[in-house]
Write a protein that holds these residues in place. Structure first.
Motif, PDB file in Angstrom:
ATOM      1  N   LEU A  50       1.705 -14.274 -13.229  1.00  0.00           N
ATOM      2  CA  LEU A  50       1.553 -12.833 -13.389  1.00  0.00           C
ATOM      3  C   LEU A  50       2.255 -12.415 -14.678  1.00  0.00           C
ATOM      4  O   LEU A  50       3.384 -12.818 -14.931  1.00  0.00           O
ATOM      5  N   SER A  51       1.604 -11.588 -15.468  1.00  0.00           N
ATOM      6  CA  SER A  51       2.240 -11.065 -16.676  1.00  0.00           C
ATOM      7  C   SER A  51       3.102  -9.862 -16.288  1.00  0.00           C
ATOM      8  O   SER A  51       2.881  -9.237 -15.235  1.00  0.00           O
ATOM      9  N   PRO A  52       4.073  -9.511 -17.128  1.00  0.00           N
ATOM     10  CA  PRO A  52       4.897  -8.324 -16.829  1.00  0.00           C
ATOM     11  C   PRO A  52       4.058  -7.051 -16.703  1.00  0.00           C
ATOM     12  O   PRO A  52       4.367  -6.187 -15.882  1.00  0.00           O
ATOM     13  N   GLU A  53       2.998  -6.953 -17.496  1.00  0.00           N
ATOM     14  CA  GLU A  53       2.129  -5.776 -17.413  1.00  0.00           C
ATOM     15  C   GLU A  53       1.432  -5.701 -16.058  1.00  0.00           C
ATOM     16  O   GLU A  53       1.285  -4.640 -15.470  1.00  0.00           O
ATOM     17  N   ARG A  54       0.985  -6.845 -15.578  1.00  0.00           N
ATOM     18  CA  ARG A  54       0.280  -6.892 -14.289  1.00  0.00           C
ATOM     19  C   ARG A  54       1.232  -6.557 -13.135  1.00  0.00           C
ATOM     20  O   ARG A  54       0.846  -5.875 -12.192  1.00  0.00           O
ATOM     21  N   ILE A  55       2.459  -7.017 -13.231  1.00  0.00           N
ATOM     22  CA  ILE A  55       3.439  -6.748 -12.174  1.00  0.00           C
ATOM     23  C   ILE A  55       3.725  -5.255 -12.064  1.00  0.00           C
ATOM     24  O   ILE A  55       3.998  -4.748 -10.983  1.00  0.00           O
ATOM     25  N   ARG A  56       3.638  -4.530 -13.169  1.00  0.00           N
ATOM     26  CA  ARG A  56       3.916  -3.091 -13.148  1.00  0.00           C
ATOM     27  C   ARG A  56       2.778  -2.263 -12.568  1.00  0.00           C
ATOM     28  O   ARG A  56       2.957  -1.080 -12.293  1.00  0.00           O
ATOM     29  N   GLN A  57       1.618  -2.859 -12.360  1.00  0.00           N
ATOM     30  CA  GLN A  57       0.494  -2.105 -11.793  1.00  0.00           C
ATOM     31  C   GLN A  57       0.750  -1.779 -10.327  1.00  0.00           C
ATOM     32  O   GLN A  57       1.377  -2.533  -9.601  1.00  0.00           O
ATOM     33  N   ARG A  58       0.230  -0.632  -9.922  1.00  0.00           N
ATOM     34  CA  ARG A  58       0.515  -0.101  -8.589  1.00  0.00           C
ATOM     35  C   ARG A  58       0.126  -1.046  -7.458  1.00  0.00           C
ATOM     36  O   ARG A  58       0.899  -1.260  -6.524  1.00  0.00           O
ATOM     37  N   GLU A  59      -1.078  -1.622  -7.499  1.00  0.00           N
ATOM     38  CA  GLU A  59      -1.518  -2.485  -6.394  1.00  0.00           C
ATOM     39  C   GLU A  59      -0.669  -3.744  -6.271  1.00  0.00           C
ATOM     40  O   GLU A  59      -0.377  -4.204  -5.169  1.00  0.00           O
ATOM     41  N   VAL A  60      -0.238  -4.273  -7.398  1.00  0.00           N
ATOM     42  CA  VAL A  60       0.597  -5.481  -7.375  1.00  0.00           C
ATOM     43  C   VAL A  60       1.993  -5.125  -6.880  1.00  0.00           C
ATOM     44  O   VAL A  60       2.574  -5.856  -6.073  1.00  0.00           O
ATOM     45  N   ARG A  61       2.532  -3.997  -7.333  1.00  0.00           N
ATOM     46  CA  ARG A  61       3.839  -3.540  -6.868  1.00  0.00           C
ATOM     47  C   ARG A  61       3.837  -3.316  -5.355  1.00  0.00           C
ATOM     48  O   ARG A  61       4.808  -3.641  -4.667  1.00  0.00           O
ATOM     49  N   ALA A  62       2.753  -2.771  -4.846  1.00  0.00           N
ATOM     50  CA  ALA A  62       2.648  -2.537  -3.401  1.00  0.00           C
ATOM     51  C   ALA A  62       2.638  -3.854  -2.632  1.00  0.00           C
ATOM     52  O   ALA A  62       3.233  -3.958  -1.560  1.00  0.00           O
ATOM     53  N   ALA A  63       1.976  -4.866  -3.169  1.00  0.00           N
ATOM     54  CA  ALA A  63       1.907  -6.169  -2.504  1.00  0.00           C
ATOM     55  C   ALA A  63       3.246  -6.901  -2.567  1.00  0.00           C
ATOM     56  O   ALA A  63       3.609  -7.618  -1.636  1.00  0.00           O
ATOM     57  N   LEU A  64       3.993  -6.708  -3.648  1.00  0.00           N
ATOM     58  CA  LEU A  64       5.243  -7.442  -3.839  1.00  0.00           C
ATOM     59  C   LEU A  64       6.452  -6.761  -3.220  1.00  0.00           C
ATOM     60  O   LEU A  64       7.396  -7.431  -2.798  1.00  0.00           O
ATOM     61  N   GLY A  65       6.459  -5.456  -3.194  1.00  0.00           N
ATOM     62  CA  GLY A  65       7.629  -4.746  -2.666  1.00  0.00           C
ATOM     63  C   GLY A  65       8.865  -5.042  -3.485  1.00  0.00           C
ATOM     64  O   GLY A  65       8.863  -4.905  -4.707  1.00  0.00           O
ATOM     65  N   ASP A  66       9.921  -5.487  -2.820  1.00  0.00           N
ATOM     66  CA  ASP A  66      11.195  -5.762  -3.489  1.00  0.00           C
ATOM     67  C   ASP A  66      11.208  -7.093  -4.241  1.00  0.00           C
ATOM     68  O   ASP A  66      12.200  -7.419  -4.887  1.00  0.00           O
ATOM     69  N   HIS A  67      10.147  -7.852  -4.149  1.00  0.00           N
ATOM     70  CA  HIS A  67      10.120  -9.185  -4.755  1.00  0.00           C
ATOM     71  C   HIS A  67       9.476  -9.217  -6.136  1.00  0.00           C
ATOM     72  O   HIS A  67       9.171 -10.290  -6.650  1.00  0.00           O
ATOM     73  N   ALA A  68       9.286  -8.084  -6.758  1.00  0.00           N
ATOM     74  CA  ALA A  68       8.597  -8.037  -8.048  1.00  0.00           C
ATOM     75  C   ALA A  68       9.333  -8.829  -9.119  1.00  0.00           C
ATOM     76  O   ALA A  68       8.714  -9.549  -9.898  1.00  0.00           O
ATOM     77  N   ALA A  69      10.640  -8.716  -9.174  1.00  0.00           N
ATOM     78  CA  ALA A  69      11.410  -9.439 -10.195  1.00  0.00           C
ATOM     79  C   ALA A  69      11.284 -10.944  -9.993  1.00  0.00           C
ATOM     80  O   ALA A  69      11.177 -11.709 -10.959  1.00  0.00           O
ATOM     81  N   ARG A  70      11.285 -11.371  -8.771  1.00  0.00           N
ATOM     82  CA  ARG A  70      11.163 -12.808  -8.493  1.00  0.00           C
ATOM     83  C   ARG A  70       9.767 -13.310  -8.811  1.00  0.00           C
ATOM     84  O   ARG A  70       9.582 -14.430  -9.266  1.00  0.00           O
ATOM     85  N   ALA A  71       8.755 -12.496  -8.579  1.00  0.00           N
ATOM     86  CA  ALA A  71       7.370 -12.905  -8.841  1.00  0.00           C
ATOM     87  C   ALA A  71       7.132 -13.174 -10.317  1.00  0.00           C
ATOM     88  O   ALA A  71       6.277 -13.988 -10.669  1.00  0.00           O
ATOM     89  N   ALA A  72       7.896 -12.514 -11.175  1.00  0.00           N
ATOM     90  CA  ALA A  72       7.749 -12.742 -12.612  1.00  0.00           C
ATOM     91  C   ALA A  72       8.160 -14.151 -13.007  1.00  0.00           C
ATOM     92  O   ALA A  72       7.717 -14.661 -14.033  1.00  0.00           O
ATOM     93  N   ARG A  73       8.969 -14.812 -12.183  1.00  0.00           N
ATOM     94  CA  ARG A  73       9.435 -16.167 -12.479  1.00  0.00           C
ATOM     95  C   ARG A  73       8.615 -17.255 -11.792  1.00  0.00           C
ATOM     96  O   ARG A  73       8.869 -18.434 -12.001  1.00  0.00           O
ATOM     97  N   VAL A  74       7.671 -16.880 -10.944  1.00  0.00           N
ATOM     98  CA  VAL A  74       6.920 -17.861 -10.154  1.00  0.00           C
ATOM     99  C   VAL A  74       5.606 -18.225 -10.826  1.00  0.00           C
ATOM    100  O   VAL A  74       4.885 -17.364 -11.314  1.00  0.00           O
TER     101      VAL A  74
END
Length: 92
Positions: A50-74
């Motif tokens: 996932l790119s940082p831009e994609r992680i900031r999108q609403r649908e992705v943020r909703a799916a990740l919840g509090d794990h957004a920062a960790r998803a950037a490293r996976v």
């Protein structure tokens, strides 16, 4: 006179595990569903991220919840031929 020594019973201390826990299933699922970066490896393997831009999108943020920062490293190593995950990688 009997001599009694007072003693404290041993208390079991939890052992600290130095290993990092694997990423939650929600993070792996979000990377598979919403990845926008595909890096071809070899022999039909692709690295999905996932790119940082994609992680900031609403649908992705909703799916990740509090794990957004960790998803950037996976990253997920994906086998195109078998349509299966080979390995889930996480940067330090």
């Amino acid at each position: 006179m009997a001599s009694y020594r007072r003693f404290k019973p041993r208390v079991a201390r939890p052992i600290e595990d130095p290993r990092v826990s694997p990423p939650p299933a929600a993070v792996v699922d979000a990377v598979l569903r919403y990845h926008d970066r595909e890096d071809e490896q070899s022999s039909g393997f692709t690295l999905l991220r996932l790119s940082p831009e994609r992680i900031r999108q609403r649908e992705v943020r909703a799916a990740l919840g509090d794990h957004a920062a960790r998803a950037a490293r996976v990253s997920i190593l994906w086998n195109e031929r078998e349509s299966e995950i080979i390995r889930v990688l996480e940067a330090a």
